[in-house]
Design a protein around this motif. Sequence first.
Motif, PDB file in Angstrom:
ATOM      1  N   ASP A  31     -41.459  54.170 -14.038  1.00 39.89           N
ATOM      2  CA  ASP A  31     -41.547  54.924 -15.290  1.00 39.89           C
ATOM      3  C   ASP A  31     -40.239  54.773 -16.062  1.00 39.89           C
ATOM      4  O   ASP A  31     -39.236  55.408 -15.720  1.00 39.89           O
ATOM      5  CB  ASP A  31     -41.812  56.397 -14.976  1.00 39.89           C
ATOM      6  CG  ASP A  31     -41.850  57.280 -16.202  1.00 39.89           C
ATOM      7  OD1 ASP A  31     -41.958  56.753 -17.328  1.00 39.89           O
ATOM      8  OD2 ASP A  31     -41.767  58.506 -16.032  1.00 39.89           O
ATOM      9  N   LEU A  32     -40.240  53.941 -17.092  1.00 39.10           N
ATOM     10  CA  LEU A  32     -39.017  53.709 -17.861  1.00 39.10           C
ATOM     11  C   LEU A  32     -38.501  54.976 -18.539  1.00 39.10           C
ATOM     12  O   LEU A  32     -37.293  55.145 -18.704  1.00 39.10           O
ATOM     13  CB  LEU A  32     -39.250  52.622 -18.916  1.00 39.10           C
ATOM     14  CG  LEU A  32     -39.431  51.209 -18.377  1.00 39.10           C
ATOM     15  CD1 LEU A  32     -39.708  50.236 -19.516  1.00 39.10           C
ATOM     16  CD2 LEU A  32     -38.226  50.766 -17.576  1.00 39.10           C
ATOM     17  N   SER A  33     -39.394  55.879 -18.895  1.00 38.30           N
ATOM     18  CA  SER A  33     -38.944  57.119 -19.544  1.00 38.30           C
ATOM     19  C   SER A  33     -38.238  58.039 -18.551  1.00 38.30           C
ATOM     20  O   SER A  33     -37.531  58.964 -18.950  1.00 38.30           O
ATOM     21  CB  SER A  33     -40.119  57.847 -20.189  1.00 38.30           C
ATOM     22  OG  SER A  33     -41.005  58.342 -19.206  1.00 38.30           O
ATOM     23  N   GLY A  34     -38.386  57.770 -17.264  1.00 34.13           N
ATOM     24  CA  GLY A  34     -37.753  58.583 -16.244  1.00 34.13           C
ATOM     25  C   GLY A  34     -36.476  57.997 -15.678  1.00 34.13           C
ATOM     26  O   GLY A  34     -35.954  58.502 -14.676  1.00 34.13           O
ATOM     27  N   ASP A  36     -32.739  57.344 -14.876  1.00 34.35           N
ATOM     28  CA  ASP A  36     -31.569  58.215 -14.822  1.00 34.35           C
ATOM     29  C   ASP A  36     -30.367  57.412 -15.307  1.00 34.35           C
ATOM     30  O   ASP A  36     -29.867  56.542 -14.601  1.00 34.35           O
ATOM     31  CB  ASP A  36     -31.360  58.698 -13.383  1.00 34.35           C
ATOM     32  CG  ASP A  36     -30.156  59.613 -13.218  1.00 34.35           C
ATOM     33  OD1 ASP A  36     -29.588  60.057 -14.244  1.00 34.35           O
ATOM     34  OD2 ASP A  36     -29.802  59.891 -12.063  1.00 34.35           O
TER      35      ASP A  36
END
Length: 82
Positions: A31-34, A36
């Motif tokens: 998940d690229l939106s996740g 860090d």
Amino acid sequence: MANSVTGGKEQLLHLVFGGELKDLDHIQFRDLSGLDIVGIFPNYAEAYGAWKSKAQATVDNAEMRYFVVHLHRLLEPELPGK
């Protein structure tokens, strides 16, 4: 060039980031939106310390990986030996 933030040393910027991989055989994130984004650091030693801390904190998750990216090499690829 001297810099008060880096104690007079040249900045060699490094990015530390990580995320959960889809599988252990490839560097493809679940998940690229996740992702860090840990931060950008003025030298490898500080980046390594941040990477090590995050990697150790997530050791129980086999799919979680953190990376150090040598931004200075991307910003100035023509400079030798960096």
